[in-house]
Design a protein around this motif. Structure first.
Motif, mmCIF file in Angstrom:
data_model
loop_
_atom_site.group_PDB
_atom_site.id
_atom_site.type_symbol
_atom_site.label_atom_id
_atom_site.label_comp_id
_atom_site.label_asym_id
_atom_site.label_seq_id
_atom_site.Cartn_x
_atom_site.Cartn_y
_atom_site.Cartn_z
ATOM 1 N N ARG A 249 0.783 -1.223 0.000
ATOM 2 C CA ARG A 249 0.000 0.000 0.000
ATOM 3 C C ARG A 249 0.827 1.292 0.000
ATOM 4 O O ARG A 249 0.286 2.393 -0.181
ATOM 5 C CB ARG A 249 -0.993 0.012 1.170
ATOM 6 C CG ARG A 249 -0.373 -0.005 2.556
ATOM 7 C CD ARG A 249 -1.457 0.146 3.615
ATOM 8 N NE ARG A 249 -1.967 1.505 3.668
ATOM 9 C CZ ARG A 249 -1.517 2.434 4.517
ATOM 10 N NH1 ARG A 249 -0.580 2.154 5.379
ATOM 11 N NH2 ARG A 249 -2.039 3.639 4.505
ATOM 12 N N SER A 250 2.117 1.180 0.144
ATOM 13 C CA SER A 250 2.921 2.406 0.191
ATOM 14 C C SER A 250 3.286 2.885 -1.221
ATOM 15 O O SER A 250 4.445 2.889 -1.621
ATOM 16 C CB SER A 250 4.184 2.170 1.015
ATOM 17 O OG SER A 250 4.894 1.064 0.510
ATOM 18 N N ILE A 253 -0.452 5.722 -6.165
ATOM 19 C CA ILE A 253 -1.650 5.478 -6.972
ATOM 20 C C ILE A 253 -2.330 4.216 -6.458
ATOM 21 O O ILE A 253 -1.692 3.170 -6.351
ATOM 22 C CB ILE A 253 -1.309 5.320 -8.466
ATOM 23 C CG1 ILE A 253 -0.481 6.503 -8.957
ATOM 24 C CG2 ILE A 253 -2.591 5.207 -9.286
ATOM 25 C CD1 ILE A 253 -0.042 6.379 -10.409
ATOM 26 N N HIS A 254 -3.592 4.360 -6.155
ATOM 27 C CA HIS A 254 -4.328 3.243 -5.566
ATOM 28 C C HIS A 254 -5.553 2.904 -6.390
ATOM 29 O O HIS A 254 -6.255 3.790 -6.866
ATOM 30 C CB HIS A 254 -4.763 3.591 -4.142
ATOM 31 C CG HIS A 254 -3.610 3.746 -3.192
ATOM 32 N ND1 HIS A 254 -3.274 2.785 -2.281
ATOM 33 C CD2 HIS A 254 -2.691 4.744 -3.065
ATOM 34 C CE1 HIS A 254 -2.197 3.192 -1.599
ATOM 35 N NE2 HIS A 254 -1.829 4.387 -2.060
ATOM 36 N N ALA A 255 -5.771 1.606 -6.519
ATOM 37 C CA ALA A 255 -7.019 1.150 -7.107
ATOM 38 C C ALA A 255 -7.583 0.054 -6.213
ATOM 39 O O ALA A 255 -8.334 -0.803 -6.652
ATOM 40 C CB ALA A 255 -6.789 0.638 -8.524
ATOM 41 N N CYS A 256 -7.197 0.102 -4.967
ATOM 42 C CA CYS A 256 -7.707 -0.865 -4.008
ATOM 43 C C CYS A 256 -9.175 -0.557 -3.744
ATOM 44 O O CYS A 256 -9.638 0.548 -4.007
ATOM 45 C CB CYS A 256 -6.891 -0.809 -2.718
ATOM 46 S SG CYS A 256 -6.496 0.852 -2.160
ATOM 47 N N ARG A 257 -9.875 -1.545 -3.236
ATOM 48 C CA ARG A 257 -11.311 -1.342 -3.070
ATOM 49 C C ARG A 257 -11.767 -1.673 -1.666
ATOM 50 O O ARG A 257 -11.026 -2.213 -0.844
ATOM 51 C CB ARG A 257 -12.069 -2.186 -4.088
ATOM 52 C CG ARG A 257 -11.800 -1.739 -5.510
ATOM 53 C CD ARG A 257 -12.866 -2.186 -6.458
ATOM 54 N NE ARG A 257 -13.472 -3.442 -6.041
ATOM 55 C CZ ARG A 257 -13.013 -4.643 -6.342
ATOM 56 N NH1 ARG A 257 -11.934 -4.749 -7.050
ATOM 57 N NH2 ARG A 257 -13.623 -5.726 -5.937
ATOM 58 N N HIS A 258 -12.989 -1.326 -1.449
ATOM 59 C CA HIS A 258 -13.567 -1.502 -0.136
ATOM 60 C C HIS A 258 -15.070 -1.629 -0.320
ATOM 61 O O HIS A 258 -15.637 -0.935 -1.162
ATOM 62 C CB HIS A 258 -13.230 -0.281 0.751
ATOM 63 C CG HIS A 258 -13.562 -0.501 2.185
ATOM 64 N ND1 HIS A 258 -14.833 -0.356 2.663
ATOM 65 C CD2 HIS A 258 -12.793 -0.873 3.242
ATOM 66 C CE1 HIS A 258 -14.828 -0.617 3.958
ATOM 67 N NE2 HIS A 258 -13.605 -0.938 4.333
#
Length: 672
Positions: A249-250, A253-258
């Motif tokens: 996670r460091s 740019i993020h495309a993580c979801r929740h």
DNA sequence: GCGATCAGTT
DNA sequence: CACAACTGATCGC
């Protein structure tokens, strides 16, 4: 949502993208891509049972689709029964009825569909004629003309029926900004944010669907920042995608979801946490890819729309627009067309009404001659031996020739232009069977973002139109300009028709870069954001493959040059930039720095300077890879090849800002 | 309990 | 105003 029931009238013993009901009896299955709505019944117990007793039944798909499908344990039982077929490799399949022993031969060719990784169209050839099932597709104007295997003997194949992705087959969706334009817009928005500090992060609020990989890889490639995702095991055998993703996670740019993504979206929280590893709060903006579309005559606006303090929507479409669909179908010109989708708010009859005129009329069954322009001319002589649809004389059709990279196969001289600086991600795009043509070119084109009237959704806060202001320093290869056709770039002058409104969209990139200010421009009323579209809508379709919509290229060219002039030294990525106040919200900064009401006058003069430079004789240094191929491959048979003097005239008039007769220009270039 | 379907949401 | 996916309710096996 596809309403295709799985079977084609010509070849009812095979099933495509549907695996329930009648399809349970199919002799062979085909999967065009790995989206759930094309996989109905694919893991149902009934089909699983059938598979256990019908050992000759197989599922045919692209290698990437196979890989993605088998990533999910739910589909593992297919493992031994999936046959991956390489793209553009005609392959014979025996369709055997296990009860009667009856056998039918069919040749299938997979053509890239540009919808998501591994997505393909299926071209079937057999005793009941040649038919094309498009699956879902996003193909830019003119791309069908570049698909060699849609041709035979220098002409488009005689295609009996097309089963067509009509998702956006409605004039409402006249144009959708091209993949390249959208990508550029998103790229610059992301760049403008993450270069402020290591704690400025971007969250791409993407659906859990294949199709965004191309966005991630391009952003990562351009910005040198991996994209954080929840899962990447599906790409484990696709190194060219994998290298741009991380589960760590460091990154910025993020495309993580929740599951509660919307809350995160609104509060600009990153699903994976709100502080960095050393507990420093992250400054987050969120970008939600959404389809945006524009009517034929609508005003222009941007592919990035601001929806809140730190939230944006960015144009992104997996499907072809109305004009792209019409271009595609009119090029193929089949006897019949069957819509796979009936868009909401329209009817089957209306869709047919639109599509029927693009097919061969029942009176005239003679296939229309389709001049192939460069494609035809560049065909090698030996190819002629295998033309004329005679695949069935040959018991086992083999690949037509040694497989070359897609573009090489299709358009050799374009490759000379683009292949010089080997794009490192070209292999990836090839491997994913997705968007190769356009992506590769657009990485050079630096396509920009302007498009017409936004389909703003009424949600969240009132929308604020935002425009990304400058482009990254794309390194263009020195490109050969076709000497026979006047080049738009030579004649086009940015300030032709520049209104104050127009200028508002173009604050100097040097200014912007100099202060590391955001490249966004916010405008609360939306009325003044659009770029005067008079000129650009007349802009000829001079993009080469991967061609976009037919407008906006003028702006693209301009911006490319502007950017390159103002920005060549800017390569330092991800360095902290002390000049910027990290805590200031983007909107505020934009207002402060780029207020449309007080565009400094020196900005304008800078623009003029740039434009002057653009007209210098050595312009070719900056020329986009926009060869004249589209003139030589008319998008409709009726299209008239523009004569040099006409173009000369047209460009000169446009360059000097004088009026031209639009209809005339259109009759040269566009179909109706 | 699982899957199919539908309505609703994002 | 789309898509593609997901959620939850309902129904049937």
């Amino acid at each position: 949502m596809s309403s295709f029931q799985g079977q084609m009238v010509e070849y009812p013993t095979i099933s495509i993208d549907r695996f329930d009901r009648e399809n349970l009896k199919a002799r062979a299955y085909f999967l065009s891509h790995c989206h759930k709505d094309h996989m109905k019944g694919l893991r149902a117990p009934t089909l699983k049972r059938r598979l256990e007793c019908s050992l000759k039944v197989h599922l045919y798909c692209s290698p990437v689709t196979k890989e993605l499908l088998l990533t999910s344990p739910k589909y593992r039982f297919w493992e031994k029964r999936i046959v991956a077929i390489e793209i553009e490799t005609p392959t014979q399949i025996s369709l055997i009825d296990e009860a009667s022993g009856e056998k039918e031969e069919i040749v299938v060719t997979l053509l890239p569909a540009g919808h998501c990784p591994g997505s393909v169209m299926f071209l079937f050839q057999g005793n009941n004629g040649t038919v094309l099932y498009t699956g879902d597709f996003r193909l830019a104007k003119g791309e069908a003309a570049r698909m060699e295997l849609l041709h035979s003997g220098g002409r488009v194949r005689d295609i009996q029926s097309v089963y067509l992705d009509t998702t956006f087959c409605d004039p409402r969706f006249y144009q959708i900004p091209s993949r390249g334009e959208c990508l550029s817009g998103i790229l610059e928005l992301v760049r403008s944010w993450i270069t402020r500090s290591p704690y400025h992060v971007v969250w791409l609020n993407c659906k859990a669907a294949y199709g965004y990989a191309y966005l991630f890889t391009n952003l990562s490639e351009e910005l040198g920042v991996q994209v954080h995702v929840d899962k990447l095991d599906m790409f484990r055998n696709m190194p060219d995608i994998l290298q741009h993703l991380t589960t760590e996670r460091s990154t910025q740019i993020h495309a993580c979801r929740h599951p509660k993504a919307e809350e995160y979206y609104q509060w600009n929280k990153l699903p994976c946490g709100t502080t960095s590893k050393n507990k420093i709060p992250l400054q987050t903006i969120s970008i939600k890819p959404s389809t945006m579309w524009f009517g034929e005559r609508s005003r222009k606006t941007n592919v990035i729309v601001r929806t809140g303090e730190s939230s944006y929507r960015a144009c992104f479409s997996f499907h072809s627009s109305y004009s792209e669909i019409k271009d595609f179908l009119s090029y193929i010109c089949p006897m019949n067309v069957y819509p796979n989708v009936i868009p909401v708010g329209t009817t089957l009859d209306k869709v047919k009404e639109i599509l029927k005129p693009l097919c061969r009329s029942s009176q005239n069954t003679e296939p229309k001659y389709k001049p192939l322009g460069k494609l035809k001319r560049f065909r090698r002589v030996h190819l002629d031996s295998e033309e004329e649809d005679d695949l069935f004389d040959d018991p086992l059709p083999v690949p037509l020739r040694h497989k070359l990279p897609y573009q090489l196969t299709l358009h050799p001289e374009v490759v000379l232009l683009t292949a010089v600086p080997q794009n490192p991600s070209e292999k990836l795009r090839k491997s994913t069977g997705c968007c190769e043509v356009e992506s590769v070119h657009n990485s050079f084109l630096a396509n920009f973002i302007d498009c017409e009237e936004s389909n703003s959704e009424s949600e969240e806060e009132s929308e604020i139109s935002a425009s990304v202001q400058d482009l990254d320093p794309v390194v263009l290869p020195q490109q050969k300009v076709d000497a026979d056709v006047p080049q738009w770039e030579v004649f086009f002058k940015r300030n032709d028709n520049v209104t104050d409104e127009g200028l508002e969209n173009f604050p100097s990139s040097t200014e912007t870069r100099g202060s590391q200010s955001p490249k966004l421009f916010s405008d609360s009323d939306g009325e003044s954001t659009h770029i005067s579209s008079q000129n650009s809508s007349q802009s000829t379709h001079i993009t080469e493959q991967g061609s976009q919509g037919w407008d906006s290229q003028a702006d693209t060219v301009l911006l490319s040059s502007q950017d390159r002039n103002g920005d060549n030294g800017f390569l330092n990525k991800s360095v902290h930039r002390p000049k910027v106040k990290d805590s200031v919200p983007a909107s505020q900064m934009e207002q402060n720095i780029l207020s449309p009401k007080d565009t400094p006058s020196h900005v304008k003069s800078r623009e003029q300077d740039i434009l002057e430079e653009k007209r210098l004789p050595n312009y070719s240094t900056y020329t986009d890879s926009q060869s004249s191929s589209d003139f030589e491959i008319p998008s409709t048979p009726e299209a008239e090849l523009p004569k040099q003097e006409h173009l000369q005239y047209l460009y000169e008039r446009l360059a000097t800002g004088e009026n031209i007769v639009v209809e005339k220009a259109h009759s040269w270039i566009f179909k109706n």
